[in-house]
Enzyme design. Structure first.
Site, PDB file in Angstrom:
ATOM      1  N   ARG A 169     -49.806 -69.689 -69.109  1.00 43.89           N
ATOM      2  CA  ARG A 169     -49.047 -68.522 -68.639  1.00 43.89           C
ATOM      3  C   ARG A 169     -48.325 -68.843 -67.333  1.00 43.89           C
ATOM      4  NH1 ARG A 169     -47.753 -64.170 -71.495  1.00 43.89           N
ATOM      5  NH2 ARG A 169     -47.597 -63.092 -69.509  1.00 43.89           N
ATOM      6  N   TRP A 188     -36.136 -57.080 -77.204  1.00 43.00           N
ATOM      7  CA  TRP A 188     -35.615 -58.085 -78.144  1.00 43.00           C
ATOM      8  C   TRP A 188     -36.652 -58.422 -79.214  1.00 43.00           C
ATOM      9  CZ3 TRP A 188     -34.307 -63.833 -76.590  1.00 43.00           C
ATOM     10  CH2 TRP A 188     -35.354 -64.428 -75.897  1.00 43.00           C
ATOM     11  N   ASP A 189     -37.951 -58.175 -78.901  1.00 42.22           N
ATOM     12  CA  ASP A 189     -38.952 -58.322 -79.961  1.00 42.22           C
ATOM     13  C   ASP A 189     -38.624 -57.376 -81.112  1.00 42.22           C
ATOM     14  OD1 ASP A 189     -41.703 -59.769 -78.603  1.00 42.22           O
ATOM     15  OD2 ASP A 189     -40.242 -58.917 -77.258  1.00 42.22           O
ATOM     16  N   TRP A 247     -41.255 -53.843 -77.072  1.00 45.48           N
ATOM     17  CA  TRP A 247     -40.349 -54.685 -76.293  1.00 45.48           C
ATOM     18  C   TRP A 247     -38.985 -54.743 -76.983  1.00 45.48           C
ATOM     19  CZ3 TRP A 247     -45.216 -55.185 -74.558  1.00 45.48           C
ATOM     20  CH2 TRP A 247     -45.412 -55.653 -73.271  1.00 45.48           C
ATOM     21  N   TRP A 303     -42.704 -70.720 -71.219  1.00 45.77           N
ATOM     22  CA  TRP A 303     -41.283 -71.064 -71.388  1.00 45.77           C
ATOM     23  C   TRP A 303     -40.906 -72.339 -70.644  1.00 45.77           C
ATOM     24  CZ3 TRP A 303     -38.544 -68.888 -75.105  1.00 45.77           C
ATOM     25  CH2 TRP A 303     -38.906 -67.605 -75.576  1.00 45.77           C
ATOM     26  N   ASP A 344     -39.213 -65.874 -69.218  1.00 45.44           N
ATOM     27  CA  ASP A 344     -39.696 -65.482 -67.896  1.00 45.44           C
ATOM     28  C   ASP A 344     -39.852 -66.612 -66.876  1.00 45.44           C
ATOM     29  OD1 ASP A 344     -40.024 -63.429 -69.690  1.00 45.44           O
ATOM     30  OD2 ASP A 344     -42.119 -63.043 -69.221  1.00 45.44           O
ATOM     31  N   TYR A 370     -49.415 -57.789 -75.829  1.00 43.63           N
ATOM     32  CA  TYR A 370     -48.206 -56.959 -75.655  1.00 43.63           C
ATOM     33  C   TYR A 370     -48.311 -55.702 -76.524  1.00 43.63           C
ATOM     34  CZ  TYR A 370     -46.525 -61.629 -74.244  1.00 43.63           C
ATOM     35  OH  TYR A 370     -46.380 -62.867 -73.680  1.00 43.63           O
ATOM     36  N   GLU A 416     -47.604 -67.224 -80.722  1.00 40.37           N
ATOM     37  CA  GLU A 416     -46.461 -66.853 -79.872  1.00 40.37           C
ATOM     38  C   GLU A 416     -45.566 -68.078 -79.639  1.00 40.37           C
ATOM     39  OE1 GLU A 416     -47.754 -65.449 -76.057  1.00 40.37           O
ATOM     40  OE2 GLU A 416     -45.798 -64.585 -75.529  1.00 40.37           O
ATOM     41  N   TYR A 459     -52.536 -52.172 -70.024  1.00 45.80           N
ATOM     42  CA  TYR A 459     -51.466 -53.142 -69.830  1.00 45.80           C
ATOM     43  C   TYR A 459     -50.965 -53.046 -68.399  1.00 45.80           C
ATOM     44  CZ  TYR A 459     -47.144 -55.726 -70.112  1.00 45.80           C
ATOM     45  OH  TYR A 459     -46.154 -56.642 -69.863  1.00 45.80           O
ATOM     46  N   GLN A 518     -33.228 -56.471 -71.525  1.00 46.76           N
ATOM     47  CA  GLN A 518     -33.621 -57.754 -72.145  1.00 46.76           C
ATOM     48  C   GLN A 518     -32.458 -58.249 -73.002  1.00 46.76           C
ATOM     49  OE1 GLN A 518     -37.302 -57.625 -74.412  1.00 46.76           O
ATOM     50  NE2 GLN A 518     -38.184 -59.234 -73.173  1.00 46.76           N
TER      51      GLN A 518
HETATM   52  C1  2M8 Z   1     -42.883 -62.086 -72.552  1.00 48.82           C
HETATM   53  O1  2M8 Z   1     -42.609 -61.238 -71.465  1.00 48.82           O
HETATM   54  C2  2M8 Z   1     -43.592 -60.311 -70.968  1.00 48.82           C
HETATM   55  C3  2M8 Z   1     -42.931 -59.481 -69.881  1.00 48.82           C
HETATM   56  O2  2M8 Z   1     -41.830 -58.803 -70.389  1.00 48.82           O
HETATM   57  C4  2M8 Z   1     -44.820 -60.985 -70.391  1.00 48.82           C
HETATM   58  O3  2M8 Z   1     -44.816 -62.189 -70.147  1.00 48.82           O
HETATM   59  O4  2M8 Z   1     -45.802 -60.297 -70.159  1.00 48.82           O
HETATM   60  C5  2M8 Z   1     -41.600 -62.880 -72.875  1.00 48.82           C
HETATM   61  O5  2M8 Z   1     -41.864 -63.954 -73.747  1.00 48.82           O
HETATM   62  C6  2M8 Z   1     -40.547 -61.950 -73.463  1.00 48.82           C
HETATM   63  O6  2M8 Z   1     -39.434 -62.676 -73.881  1.00 48.82           O
HETATM   64  C7  2M8 Z   1     -41.112 -61.136 -74.623  1.00 48.82           C
HETATM   65  O7  2M8 Z   1     -40.168 -60.188 -75.033  1.00 48.82           O
HETATM   66  C8  2M8 Z   1     -42.413 -60.432 -74.246  1.00 48.82           C
HETATM   67  C9  2M8 Z   1     -43.095 -59.769 -75.448  1.00 48.82           C
HETATM   68  O8  2M8 Z   1     -43.207 -60.685 -76.511  1.00 48.82           O
HETATM   69  O9  2M8 Z   1     -43.339 -61.366 -73.690  1.00 48.82           O
END
Ligand code: 2M8
Length: 429
Positions: free
Chosen positions: A201, A37-38, A35, A353, A169, A31, A396, A83, A107
């Site tokens: 995933r 909420w991150d 992001w 999740w 997700d 990532y 994570e 990405y 988010q």
């Molecule tokens: C995850 O989401 C992203 C897409 O937004 C992904 O799977 O690629 C989720 O866990 C999300 O809650 C989180 O904010 C993001 C970045 O950590 O990863």
């Protein structure tokens, strides 16, 4: 104590390693952008280590704000190329500031709470109030965006338009749509499974739906009213709504400190609480559930999201204690808190999740229990969380039974929230 010091210095190293100046990458390879909420969780961690850096994290999140107030879920870094899905999937996003590149959904709004908590960690009241005064208006617009643009049919509950927007997700709570064969019109690329094993995933049909909904929402001009009659996915998410409520309450606290009227009136908050209980409570599971706005019914799938009301302050201590005890009992023999109860047929202990334990959801529930005076319960959860990280590292998420670290490495919110749990111990009250 020494062990805690070591943990703290490792956490700081993770955050510093992921810091690209203006924002902090959630995880270096998986990532690489900012992001929503991150960044809120990360700002809480920074506030303990480097207060100006915490402020910058929130400021840079606000830089991606749209003209209607929405804070998007991804703020793309133009310097990052590898990405997917990239900004080409989100055409014509109505950003305020020229040059900003963002996704087209939002988010869970942890950001007002992050601004409140980070502000309270600044001991100098003048500096704290100056910062709050500067960010107050964009925060207010971002919170009110949901009540103005994401409601339907007279309910104050907020409609979530995409599984990515829920933050959880591939939660089985969304399986009622993923199984239905929706696919985007164009081919898409996945990079996630080149970095993390595919068994950890979301599966292809999840991504087919994600990309289908991206195309659909973009073709509706990111407008809920245009999207609602055409989409198979529009939900009241129990966790998202609880986080919004808590954010609204925390924003009111900031307003009070600035001598301004509350953003949300007491009557408005009460109406929201009433709707939340009336629409989402499920007595049999003793959890809140999500609601399919199209079908007009609850989604009969349990998950840790159903405990979000504890964090939100939407339940009293008695109800919270029973909810937490029930969920823990269903998880006996597993690490706390599995994202899906292990007695559910959809439970997969290692897949994202759908079962693994996450530090952010544990933090939300633990802080909620603490605020309700349920200190013993909160301590159980904090200890379980720290134990996972001490043993497995800065991952994570964590395997629901073995505790093995999974997903992205050097995960920022894991580091930030462990920092917060160590440096802001549970209150005694
Ligand atoms: C995850 O989401 C992203 C897409 O937004 C992904 O799977 O690629 C989720 O866990 C999300 O809650 C989180 O904010 C993001 C970045 O950590 O990863």
């Amino acid at each position: 104590m020494d062990a805690d010091r070591k943990l703290l210095s490792q956490a700081e190293a993770v955050l510093r390693g992921n810091d690209v100046g203006e924002y902090t990458r959630p995880s270096p390879r998986l990532y690489p952008h900012q992001w929503n909420w991150d960044s809120a969780f990360i700002a809480i961690g920074w506030a303990h280590l480097d207060w100006s850096r915490a402020k910058r994290e929130i400021d840079s999140l606000l830089a991606g704000q749209w003209v209607n107030g929405m804070l998007p879920h991804i703020r793309y870094d133009p310097a990052v190329r590898d990405y997917a899905p990239g900004p080409e999937w989100w055409p014509d996003v109505p950003v305020r500031r020229a040059g900003e590149i963002t996704s087209g959904i939002s988010q869970p709004p942890v950001f007002p709470t992050a601004a409140y908590v980070a502000g309270m960690l600044q001991p100098n009241a003048r500096i704290r109030l100056e910062w709050w005064a500067r960010v107050y208006e964009p925060l207010r617009e971002a919170v009110l965006y949901y009540s103005c643009h994401r409601v339907t049919a007279g309910s104050p509950l907020i409609v979530v338009v995409h599984p990515w927007e829920s933050g959880l997700d591939n939660s089985p709570r969304w399986d009622f749509v993923t199984g239905s064969g929706y696919r985007p019109s164009r081919p898409y690329r996945r990079v996630d499974t080149t970095i993390v094993g595919a068994a950890l995933r979301p599966v292809e049909r999840d991504y087919d739906l994600y990309m289908y909904l991206v195309e659909l929402f973009a073709s509706c001009g990111y407008d809920l009213q245009a999207y609602l009659p055409r989409t198979p996915f529009a939900v009241y998410d129990a966790l998202f709504n609880a986080i919004w409520y808590r954010g609204a309450v925390d924003l009111n606290r900031i307003a009070a400190a600035l001598g301004r009227p509350p953003v949300l009136t007491e009557a408005g908050l009460r109406a929201f609480r009433d709707a939340y209980h009336a629409t989402l409570w499920d007595d049999a599971s003793h959890l809140f559930r999500d609601y399919d706005c199209r079908a007009g019914r609850q989604i009969p799938v349990d998950g840790v999201a159903g405990l979000g009301a504890i964090y939100g302050g939407l339940v009293d201590a008695r109800q919270a204690a029973v909810m937490f005890a029930r969920y823990s009992a269903r998880s006996r023999g597993y690490r706390l808190l599995p994202s899906v109860p292990p007695d559910r047929p959809e439970f997969e202990p290692a897949r994202y999740w759908r079962g693994p334990v996450w530090v952010n959801t544990n933090w939300l529930v633990a802080r909620g229990l603490e605020a309700l005076g349920l200190r013993d319960e909160a301590q159980v959860l904090v200890d379980a969380t720290l134990d996972l990280v001490r043993t497995a590292g800065w991952h994570e998420y964590f395997h629901a039974s073995s505790g093995e670290g999974l997903g992205g490495d050097d995960f920022s919110w894991t580091a930030a929230l462990v920092t917060d749990l160590l440096l802001r111990p549970l209150s005694q009250s």
